[in-house]
Design a protein around this motif. Structure first.
Motif, PDB file in Angstrom:
ATOM      1  N   ASN A 172      -0.766  15.455  -6.577  1.00  0.00           N
ATOM      2  CA  ASN A 172      -1.799  14.660  -5.904  1.00  0.00           C
ATOM      3  C   ASN A 172      -2.970  15.548  -5.473  1.00  0.00           C
ATOM      4  O   ASN A 172      -3.237  15.710  -4.281  1.00  0.00           O
ATOM      5  CB  ASN A 172      -1.207  13.928  -4.690  1.00  0.00           C
ATOM      6  CG  ASN A 172      -2.100  12.809  -4.205  1.00  0.00           C
ATOM      7  OD1 ASN A 172      -3.230  12.642  -4.659  1.00  0.00           O
ATOM      8  ND2 ASN A 172      -1.601  12.028  -3.259  1.00  0.00           N
TER       9      ASN A 172
ATOM     10  N   GLY B  92       2.511   9.758   5.974  1.00  0.00           N
ATOM     11  CA  GLY B  92       1.918   9.012   4.873  1.00  0.00           C
ATOM     12  C   GLY B  92       0.544   8.467   5.201  1.00  0.00           C
ATOM     13  O   GLY B  92       0.283   8.051   6.338  1.00  0.00           O
TER      14      GLY B  92
ATOM     15  N   GLY C 126      -6.333   0.258   4.598  1.00  0.00           N
ATOM     16  CA  GLY C 126      -5.571   1.496   4.503  1.00  0.00           C
ATOM     17  C   GLY C 126      -4.848   1.749   5.806  1.00  0.00           C
ATOM     18  O   GLY C 126      -5.094   1.084   6.820  1.00  0.00           O
TER      19      GLY C 126
ATOM     20  N   LEU D 170       0.829  -1.206   0.000  1.00  0.00           N
ATOM     21  CA  LEU D 170       0.000   0.000   0.000  1.00  0.00           C
ATOM     22  C   LEU D 170       0.860   1.251   0.000  1.00  0.00           C
ATOM     23  O   LEU D 170       0.560   2.229  -0.695  1.00  0.00           O
ATOM     24  CB  LEU D 170      -0.920   0.022   1.231  1.00  0.00           C
ATOM     25  CG  LEU D 170      -2.147  -0.871   1.200  1.00  0.00           C
ATOM     26  CD1 LEU D 170      -2.942  -0.704   2.495  1.00  0.00           C
ATOM     27  CD2 LEU D 170      -3.030  -0.537   0.016  1.00  0.00           C
ATOM     28  N   TYR D 171       1.923   1.222   0.779  1.00  0.00           N
ATOM     29  CA  TYR D 171       2.824   2.377   0.843  1.00  0.00           C
ATOM     30  C   TYR D 171       3.446   2.630  -0.534  1.00  0.00           C
ATOM     31  O   TYR D 171       3.508   3.761  -1.001  1.00  0.00           O
ATOM     32  CB  TYR D 171       3.907   2.129   1.901  1.00  0.00           C
ATOM     33  CG  TYR D 171       4.674   3.376   2.271  1.00  0.00           C
ATOM     34  CD1 TYR D 171       4.196   4.235   3.256  1.00  0.00           C
ATOM     35  CD2 TYR D 171       5.871   3.697   1.643  1.00  0.00           C
ATOM     36  CE1 TYR D 171       4.889   5.380   3.604  1.00  0.00           C
ATOM     37  CE2 TYR D 171       6.569   4.837   1.983  1.00  0.00           C
ATOM     38  CZ  TYR D 171       6.076   5.679   2.965  1.00  0.00           C
ATOM     39  OH  TYR D 171       6.763   6.818   3.283  1.00  0.00           O
ATOM     40  N   TRP D 172       3.878   1.562  -1.176  1.00  0.00           N
ATOM     41  CA  TRP D 172       4.473   1.689  -2.511  1.00  0.00           C
ATOM     42  C   TRP D 172       3.431   2.163  -3.522  1.00  0.00           C
ATOM     43  O   TRP D 172       3.716   2.995  -4.381  1.00  0.00           O
ATOM     44  CB  TRP D 172       5.080   0.361  -2.940  1.00  0.00           C
ATOM     45  CG  TRP D 172       5.703   0.399  -4.300  1.00  0.00           C
ATOM     46  CD1 TRP D 172       5.256  -0.223  -5.425  1.00  0.00           C
ATOM     47  CD2 TRP D 172       6.881   1.107  -4.679  1.00  0.00           C
ATOM     48  NE1 TRP D 172       6.078   0.051  -6.477  1.00  0.00           N
ATOM     49  CE2 TRP D 172       7.092   0.870  -6.054  1.00  0.00           C
ATOM     50  CE3 TRP D 172       7.785   1.916  -3.998  1.00  0.00           C
ATOM     51  CZ2 TRP D 172       8.168   1.409  -6.761  1.00  0.00           C
ATOM     52  CZ3 TRP D 172       8.866   2.461  -4.699  1.00  0.00           C
ATOM     53  CH2 TRP D 172       9.043   2.207  -6.058  1.00  0.00           C
ATOM     54  N   GLN D 173       2.216   1.640  -3.413  1.00  0.00           N
ATOM     55  CA  GLN D 173       1.133   2.061  -4.303  1.00  0.00           C
ATOM     56  C   GLN D 173       0.886   3.562  -4.166  1.00  0.00           C
ATOM     57  O   GLN D 173       0.667   4.263  -5.161  1.00  0.00           O
ATOM     58  CB  GLN D 173      -0.124   1.281  -3.928  1.00  0.00           C
ATOM     59  CG  GLN D 173      -1.384   1.646  -4.680  1.00  0.00           C
ATOM     60  CD  GLN D 173      -2.584   0.882  -4.127  1.00  0.00           C
ATOM     61  OE1 GLN D 173      -2.624  -0.339  -4.184  1.00  0.00           O
ATOM     62  NE2 GLN D 173      -3.535   1.595  -3.560  1.00  0.00           N
ATOM     63  N   ALA D 174       0.936   4.064  -2.930  1.00  0.00           N
ATOM     64  CA  ALA D 174       0.669   5.478  -2.683  1.00  0.00           C
ATOM     65  C   ALA D 174       1.846   6.375  -3.043  1.00  0.00           C
ATOM     66  O   ALA D 174       1.647   7.485  -3.539  1.00  0.00           O
ATOM     67  CB  ALA D 174       0.295   5.686  -1.215  1.00  0.00           C
ATOM     68  N   PHE D 175       3.066   5.907  -2.804  1.00  0.00           N
ATOM     69  CA  PHE D 175       4.223   6.787  -2.934  1.00  0.00           C
ATOM     70  C   PHE D 175       5.222   6.348  -4.003  1.00  0.00           C
ATOM     71  O   PHE D 175       6.271   6.966  -4.164  1.00  0.00           O
ATOM     72  CB  PHE D 175       4.932   6.936  -1.577  1.00  0.00           C
ATOM     73  CG  PHE D 175       4.028   7.521  -0.539  1.00  0.00           C
ATOM     74  CD1 PHE D 175       3.661   8.856  -0.590  1.00  0.00           C
ATOM     75  CD2 PHE D 175       3.491   6.727   0.461  1.00  0.00           C
ATOM     76  CE1 PHE D 175       2.798   9.398   0.349  1.00  0.00           C
ATOM     77  CE2 PHE D 175       2.628   7.258   1.406  1.00  0.00           C
ATOM     78  CZ  PHE D 175       2.279   8.597   1.346  1.00  0.00           C
TER      79      PHE D 175
ATOM     80  N   ARG E  41     -11.184   2.604  -1.978  1.00  0.00           N
ATOM     81  CA  ARG E  41     -11.329   4.046  -2.180  1.00  0.00           C
ATOM     82  C   ARG E  41     -12.791   4.421  -2.362  1.00  0.00           C
ATOM     83  O   ARG E  41     -13.584   3.649  -2.896  1.00  0.00           O
ATOM     84  CB  ARG E  41     -10.504   4.494  -3.385  1.00  0.00           C
ATOM     85  CG  ARG E  41      -9.032   4.489  -3.063  1.00  0.00           C
ATOM     86  CD  ARG E  41      -8.172   5.007  -4.181  1.00  0.00           C
ATOM     87  NE  ARG E  41      -6.773   4.711  -3.873  1.00  0.00           N
ATOM     88  CZ  ARG E  41      -5.862   4.468  -4.765  1.00  0.00           C
ATOM     89  NH1 ARG E  41      -6.166   4.496  -6.048  1.00  0.00           N
ATOM     90  NH2 ARG E  41      -4.618   4.221  -4.400  1.00  0.00           N
TER      91      ARG E  41
ATOM     92  N   CYS F 138      -2.338   5.875   3.118  1.00  0.00           N
ATOM     93  CA  CYS F 138      -2.560   5.037   1.939  1.00  0.00           C
ATOM     94  C   CYS F 138      -3.855   4.262   2.104  1.00  0.00           C
ATOM     95  O   CYS F 138      -4.135   3.746   3.179  1.00  0.00           O
ATOM     96  CB  CYS F 138      -1.439   4.025   1.745  1.00  0.00           C
ATOM     97  SG  CYS F 138       0.067   4.247   2.665  1.00  0.00           S
TER      98      CYS F 138
ATOM     99  N   SER G 140      -6.169   1.234   0.004  1.00  0.00           N
ATOM    100  CA  SER G 140      -6.135   0.272  -1.099  1.00  0.00           C
ATOM    101  C   SER G 140      -7.090   0.704  -2.203  1.00  0.00           C
ATOM    102  O   SER G 140      -8.117   1.337  -1.935  1.00  0.00           O
ATOM    103  CB  SER G 140      -6.491  -1.135  -0.608  1.00  0.00           C
ATOM    104  OG  SER G 140      -7.845  -1.193  -0.237  1.00  0.00           O
TER     105      SER G 140
END
Length: 198
Positions: A153, A113, A62, A18-23, A121, A115, A117
């Motif tokens: 963003n 951070g 999340g 999730l962190y990678w998906q967001a950032f 959303r 995030c 999923s």
């Protein structure tokens, strides 16, 4: 959906994803390939500095990270980078990642951070996580919750504005914008009701 403190131990890999998906858009050029980035974040995420949203089965929907003088959600250093990228990779990544660090101030809870999923959303997960972060700040006696949102963003910025965060300054990345994929970050703050000086 339930809001819990920390991250369930069996959900650390999901938290890293999730962190990678967001950032990943912000950190991708620095932390690729994805497989190594996911391995790195899974090693350095500190559950104590997270508030999570989970479904009825305990699956992570999340998370919101925060940073205090005791630590933060992502706490890796050069040695952690070297374990994944080797020392040559760690020595150039470390100083560049340090450019994104924020100084801590007394009475300020710094968000580290948030995030959600993709499948969760639009279901109020982000709003619930922000409410829990505000509550944590009030419990700690902080006067302000602070975060930075990048100029690429606008969806996140709109959420923060709806939730009572106001802009206080904008910081430009200058020539580093080509490396990180964004040109500026907007600092926003939420005043914590009834908070006194710590």
């Amino acid at each position: 959906m339930r809001i819990i403190h920390g991250i369930p131990p069996d959900q650390i890999d999901t938290a890293a994803a999730l962190y990678w998906q967001a950032f990943g858009g912000k950190l991708g050029r620095l932390m690729r390939p994805e497989e190594k980035a996911l391995r790195f974040f899974a090693q350095v995420i500190v559950p104590a500095f997270a508030i999570s949203a989970v479904d009825a089965d305990g699956q992570l929907l999340g998370l919101a990270g925060f940073k205090t003088d005791a630590g933060g959600l992502v706490a890796g250093g050069l040695a952690d980078l070297a374990r994944v990228y080797g020392w040559p990779g760690a020595l150039w990544r470390g100083p560049l990642l340090a450019l994104l660090e924020r100084e801590l101030e007394p009475g300020v809870l710094q968000m580290d951070g948030i995030c959600v999923s993709a499948q969760a959303r639009g279901q109020g997960v982000g709003t619930a996580l922000l409410a829990a972060i505000k509550e944590r700040a009030a419990q700690r006696g902080d006067r302000v919750v602070r975060l930075d949102v990048i100029n690429t963003n606008p969806r996140a910025e709109a959420l923060y504005r709806r939730e009572g965060f106001a802009p206080v300054s904008r910081e430009s990345l200058g020539p580093f914008r080509w490396l990180f994929g964004f040109s500026s970050a907007l600092r926003m703050e939420f005043p914590v009701a009834g908070a006194g000086a710590r």
